[in-house]
Write a protein that holds these residues in place. Structure first.
Motif, PDB file in Angstrom:
ATOM      1  N   LYS A 127      -6.300 -10.986  -1.840  1.00  0.00           N
ATOM      2  CA  LYS A 127      -5.898 -12.368  -2.127  1.00  0.00           C
ATOM      3  C   LYS A 127      -5.101 -12.443  -3.421  1.00  0.00           C
ATOM      4  CE  LYS A 127      -7.810 -17.053  -2.648  1.00  0.00           C
ATOM      5  NZ  LYS A 127      -7.293 -17.357  -4.001  1.00  0.00           N
ATOM      6  N   ARG A 128      -5.584 -11.758  -4.450  1.00  0.00           N
ATOM      7  CA  ARG A 128      -4.917 -11.828  -5.747  1.00  0.00           C
ATOM      8  C   ARG A 128      -3.545 -11.140  -5.692  1.00  0.00           C
ATOM      9  NH1 ARG A 128      -6.564 -12.956 -10.948  1.00  0.00           N
ATOM     10  NH2 ARG A 128      -7.994 -14.361  -9.854  1.00  0.00           N
ATOM     11  N   ILE A 129      -3.466 -10.002  -5.009  1.00  0.00           N
ATOM     12  CA  ILE A 129      -2.185  -9.312  -4.878  1.00  0.00           C
ATOM     13  C   ILE A 129      -1.196 -10.182  -4.099  1.00  0.00           C
ATOM     14  CG2 ILE A 129      -1.016  -7.350  -3.773  1.00  0.00           C
ATOM     15  CD1 ILE A 129      -3.551  -5.701  -4.431  1.00  0.00           C
ATOM     16  N   SER A 130      -1.654 -10.769  -3.004  1.00  0.00           N
ATOM     17  CA  SER A 130      -0.777 -11.589  -2.159  1.00  0.00           C
ATOM     18  C   SER A 130      -0.232 -12.789  -2.921  1.00  0.00           C
ATOM     19  CB  SER A 130      -1.536 -12.053  -0.913  1.00  0.00           C
ATOM     20  OG  SER A 130      -1.924 -10.955  -0.114  1.00  0.00           O
ATOM     21  N   GLU A 131      -1.081 -13.430  -3.672  1.00  0.00           N
ATOM     22  CA  GLU A 131      -0.650 -14.612  -4.416  1.00  0.00           C
ATOM     23  C   GLU A 131       0.509 -14.287  -5.352  1.00  0.00           C
ATOM     24  OE1 GLU A 131      -4.932 -17.024  -4.684  1.00  0.00           O
ATOM     25  OE2 GLU A 131      -4.270 -15.744  -6.336  1.00  0.00           O
ATOM     26  N   HIS A 132       0.422 -13.154  -6.019  1.00  0.00           N
ATOM     27  CA  HIS A 132       1.470 -12.815  -6.985  1.00  0.00           C
ATOM     28  C   HIS A 132       2.721 -12.285  -6.293  1.00  0.00           C
ATOM     29  CE1 HIS A 132       2.937 -12.193 -10.995  1.00  0.00           C
ATOM     30  NE2 HIS A 132       3.158 -10.911 -10.790  1.00  0.00           N
ATOM     31  N   ALA A 133       2.562 -11.417  -5.313  1.00  0.00           N
ATOM     32  CA  ALA A 133       3.716 -10.840  -4.617  1.00  0.00           C
ATOM     33  C   ALA A 133       4.514 -11.912  -3.900  1.00  0.00           C
ATOM     34  CB  ALA A 133       3.245  -9.779  -3.627  1.00  0.00           C
ATOM     35  N   GLU A 134       3.836 -12.869  -3.289  1.00  0.00           N
ATOM     36  CA  GLU A 134       4.524 -13.906  -2.519  1.00  0.00           C
ATOM     37  C   GLU A 134       5.347 -14.831  -3.406  1.00  0.00           C
ATOM     38  OE1 GLU A 134       1.296 -15.624  -0.402  1.00  0.00           O
ATOM     39  OE2 GLU A 134       1.148 -13.942   1.019  1.00  0.00           O
ATOM     40  N   ARG A 135       4.976 -14.959  -4.658  1.00  0.00           N
ATOM     41  CA  ARG A 135       5.770 -15.774  -5.583  1.00  0.00           C
ATOM     42  C   ARG A 135       7.181 -15.232  -5.722  1.00  0.00           C
ATOM     43  NH1 ARG A 135       3.088 -16.089 -11.217  1.00  0.00           N
ATOM     44  NH2 ARG A 135       5.074 -17.145 -11.587  1.00  0.00           N
ATOM     45  N   TYR A 136       7.320 -13.935  -5.531  1.00  0.00           N
ATOM     46  CA  TYR A 136       8.621 -13.287  -5.671  1.00  0.00           C
ATOM     47  C   TYR A 136       9.244 -12.931  -4.328  1.00  0.00           C
ATOM     48  CZ  TYR A 136       7.369 -12.909 -10.578  1.00  0.00           C
ATOM     49  OH  TYR A 136       6.999 -13.206 -11.878  1.00  0.00           O
ATOM     50  N   GLY A 137       8.575 -13.258  -3.246  1.00  0.00           N
ATOM     51  CA  GLY A 137       9.119 -13.008  -1.923  1.00  0.00           C
ATOM     52  C   GLY A 137       9.032 -11.572  -1.478  1.00  0.00           C
ATOM     53  N   TYR A 138       8.129 -10.775  -2.057  1.00  0.00           N
ATOM     54  CA  TYR A 138       8.017  -9.376  -1.689  1.00  0.00           C
ATOM     55  C   TYR A 138       7.052  -9.179  -0.519  1.00  0.00           C
ATOM     56  CZ  TYR A 138      10.338  -8.425  -6.147  1.00  0.00           C
ATOM     57  OH  TYR A 138      11.234  -8.392  -7.192  1.00  0.00           O
ATOM     58  N   GLY A 139       7.335  -8.156   0.277  1.00  0.00           N
ATOM     59  CA  GLY A 139       6.423  -7.795   1.353  1.00  0.00           C
ATOM     60  C   GLY A 139       5.315  -6.896   0.823  1.00  0.00           C
ATOM     61  N   ILE A 140       4.118  -7.020   1.392  1.00  0.00           N
ATOM     62  CA  ILE A 140       2.964  -6.206   1.004  1.00  0.00           C
ATOM     63  C   ILE A 140       2.637  -5.285   2.165  1.00  0.00           C
ATOM     64  CG2 ILE A 140       0.579  -6.223   0.200  1.00  0.00           C
ATOM     65  CD1 ILE A 140       1.099  -9.253  -0.494  1.00  0.00           C
ATOM     66  N   VAL A 141       2.806  -4.005   1.954  1.00  0.00           N
ATOM     67  CA  VAL A 141       2.581  -3.035   3.025  1.00  0.00           C
ATOM     68  C   VAL A 141       1.097  -3.020   3.389  1.00  0.00           C
ATOM     69  CG1 VAL A 141       2.707  -0.601   3.672  1.00  0.00           C
ATOM     70  CG2 VAL A 141       4.552  -1.656   2.323  1.00  0.00           C
ATOM     71  N   ASP A 142       0.799  -3.209   4.683  1.00  0.00           N
ATOM     72  CA  ASP A 142      -0.600  -3.254   5.104  1.00  0.00           C
ATOM     73  C   ASP A 142      -1.069  -1.972   5.779  1.00  0.00           C
ATOM     74  OD1 ASP A 142       0.774  -3.457   7.484  1.00  0.00           O
ATOM     75  OD2 ASP A 142       0.118  -5.497   7.952  1.00  0.00           O
ATOM     76  N   ARG A 143      -0.147  -1.049   6.005  1.00  0.00           N
ATOM     77  CA  ARG A 143      -0.528   0.188   6.679  1.00  0.00           C
ATOM     78  C   ARG A 143      -1.309   1.131   5.777  1.00  0.00           C
ATOM     79  NH1 ARG A 143       3.542   4.472   9.776  1.00  0.00           N
ATOM     80  NH2 ARG A 143       1.990   6.123  10.065  1.00  0.00           N
ATOM     81  N   PHE A 144      -1.026   1.118   4.476  1.00  0.00           N
ATOM     82  CA  PHE A 144      -1.673   2.029   3.551  1.00  0.00           C
ATOM     83  C   PHE A 144      -2.642   1.270   2.651  1.00  0.00           C
ATOM     84  CE2 PHE A 144       2.370   3.947   4.740  1.00  0.00           C
ATOM     85  CZ  PHE A 144       1.916   5.159   5.245  1.00  0.00           C
ATOM     86  N   VAL A 145      -3.763   1.888   2.363  1.00  0.00           N
ATOM     87  CA  VAL A 145      -4.872   1.187   1.718  1.00  0.00           C
ATOM     88  C   VAL A 145      -5.411   1.981   0.534  1.00  0.00           C
ATOM     89  CG1 VAL A 145      -5.541   0.078   3.881  1.00  0.00           C
ATOM     90  CG2 VAL A 145      -6.548   2.299   3.274  1.00  0.00           C
ATOM     91  N   GLY A 146      -6.204   1.296  -0.293  1.00  0.00           N
ATOM     92  CA  GLY A 146      -6.976   1.984  -1.308  1.00  0.00           C
ATOM     93  C   GLY A 146      -8.254   2.521  -0.677  1.00  0.00           C
ATOM     94  N   HIS A 147      -9.060   3.250  -1.455  1.00  0.00           N
ATOM     95  CA  HIS A 147     -10.195   3.947  -0.857  1.00  0.00           C
ATOM     96  C   HIS A 147     -11.196   4.361  -1.919  1.00  0.00           C
ATOM     97  CE1 HIS A 147      -8.427   7.639  -2.547  1.00  0.00           C
ATOM     98  NE2 HIS A 147      -7.262   7.105  -2.184  1.00  0.00           N
ATOM     99  N   GLY A 148     -12.405   4.618  -1.467  1.00  0.00           N
ATOM    100  CA  GLY A 148     -13.389   5.206  -2.351  1.00  0.00           C
ATOM    101  C   GLY A 148     -12.958   6.597  -2.751  1.00  0.00           C
ATOM    102  N   VAL A 149     -13.320   7.009  -3.969  1.00  0.00           N
ATOM    103  CA  VAL A 149     -12.940   8.327  -4.452  1.00  0.00           C
ATOM    104  C   VAL A 149     -14.021   8.835  -5.403  1.00  0.00           C
ATOM    105  CG1 VAL A 149     -11.598   7.422  -6.410  1.00  0.00           C
ATOM    106  CG2 VAL A 149     -11.048   9.680  -5.460  1.00  0.00           C
ATOM    107  N   GLY A 150     -14.226  10.133  -5.383  1.00  0.00           N
ATOM    108  CA  GLY A 150     -15.250  10.741  -6.238  1.00  0.00           C
ATOM    109  C   GLY A 150     -15.395  12.188  -5.863  1.00  0.00           C
TER     110      GLY A 150
END
Length: 362
Positions: A263-286
């Motif tokens: 939600k927070r990423i979308s709110e900021h990116a959309e202000r500038y008209g940028y697309g947000i890639v949904d195919r690649f994601v963050g993940h747990g790491v350790g």
């Protein structure tokens, strides 16, 4: 390591509508003119009720879409270079036998995503800090190498040497058959670019994705760097992408919902008209390179909440155009389908009771 017609004299019939939504100076949703009946004998009480009926206009949204399109065209025009092409890929670099290797090293099989969330005790957190601190230093060093004429293969060699000199293993090497020690994604490459003989050019942008395996723990981070004189639209894309990451981190803490990140990423990116890639994601790491939770960077309804002591990555990819992608036959290098520039930033974070500690902050 993922939116002509002109109007002359109008002689409307009773209750007629004229759709002028295609006129180029209008933005947003369609605007319609409604004409109520007028008496042949003169003015009627209804005449004063002739009105313009309009749906709510989303002018800002449309204006930003138009600007994004223009900037993408401007970026291509300024660069005046052909689409990204693969260079010559050399063989894998060697890792000394005394350096501990992750379980997947030596296998060409892509490991399955672990379903276990990685939550650490004090010793685990200490080791995570060490691996992430090394990853951050390596990434910072890699950024100093970015300049016109250097090849991404040369960057890979330098990064590889720094990692093994520190007694660590470069996590991407051999992961599912990946042939290099770092990912280098240039211009329209969204992610997972394989270092090769292509030389960086003045005006390029390049994401360098570094992950190290140290004392049994992975530290994962990436950053998009500017090469030489980069045009303003691409600079803005890079800047906003990093801002999206920082805004996402700011909502993270024990008990927070994972969907707040998207939600927070979308709110900021959309202000500038940028697309947000949904195919690649963050993940747990350790101790495991990739595990649950999956971190979505766009608006979503995914359930789940963060837990103190948990570590995961946030790594949004923004584009100046389409979020659709194509992958080369190497199985890794993924580009925007329309050739528009893409940028990515990534940090590994540790969830605390009151917030999030950025473990890969240099």
């Amino acid at each position: 390591m993922a939116m002509k017609a002109s109007i002359g004299g109008l002689c409307p019939s009773p209750h007629s509508f004229i759709d002028i939504s295609e006129r180029p100076f209008l933005v947003g949703r369609p605007l319609r003119l409604q004409f109520l009946p007028i008496s042949r004998r003169g003015t009627t009480p209804d005449q004063k009720h002739n009105v313009i009926v309009s749906r709510r206009l989303f002018g800002l949204e449309e204006a930003m879409r138009v600007r994004r399109s223009r900037e993408s065209e401007e970026s291509v025009k300024v660069r005046k270079r052909p689409p990204l092409k693969r260079g010559r890929v050399t063989g894998r670099l060697l890792v000394p036998d005394h350096i501990p290797k992750p379980p997947y090293a030596g296998s060409e099989v892509l490991p399955e995503l672990s379903i276990e969330h990685q939550v650490h005790d004090e010793e685990g957190i200490s080791r995570m800090r060490a691996s992430c601190e090394l990853a951050a230093r390596v990434l910072d060093f890699a950024g100093t190498l970015v300049r016109p004429t250097i090849t991404t293969n040369e960057i890979d060699k330098a990064v590889h040497k720094m990692i093994i000199d520190a007694g660590a293993y470069p996590s991407p090497l051999g992961y599912g058959g990946f042939p290099k020690s770092v990912c280098t994604s240039v211009n329209e490459c969204m992610c997972h670019g394989i270092p090769d003989s292509r030389r960086l050019q003045d005006g390029d942008i390049i994401n360098i994705d570094v992950t190290v395996y140290l004392n049994g723990y992975h530290g994962d981070t990436s950053k998009t760097f500017l090469c030489g004189k980069v045009n303003e639209p691409m600079q803005r894309l890079v800047r906003v992408t990093e801002e999206c990451l920082q805004r996402a981190i700011s909502v993270c803490k024990d008990g927070a919902s994972f969907k707040k990140i998207g939600k927070r990423i979308s709110e900021h990116a959309e202000r500038y008209g940028y697309g947000i890639v949904d195919r690649f994601v963050g993940h747990g790491v350790g101790t495991v390179f990739h595990s649950e939770p999956i971190i979505l960077h766009h608006r979503n309804d995914r359930s789940g909440r963060m837990v103190e002591g948990q570590t995961f990555t946030i790594e949004p990819i923004l584009t100046m155009g389409s979020i659709d992608c194509i992958t080369w036959d190497d199985g890794w290098t993924t580009l925007t389908a329309d050739g528009s520039p893409a940028a990515q930033f990534e940090h590994t974070i540790l969830i605390t009771r009151t917030g999030a500690e950025v473990l890969t902050k240099c």
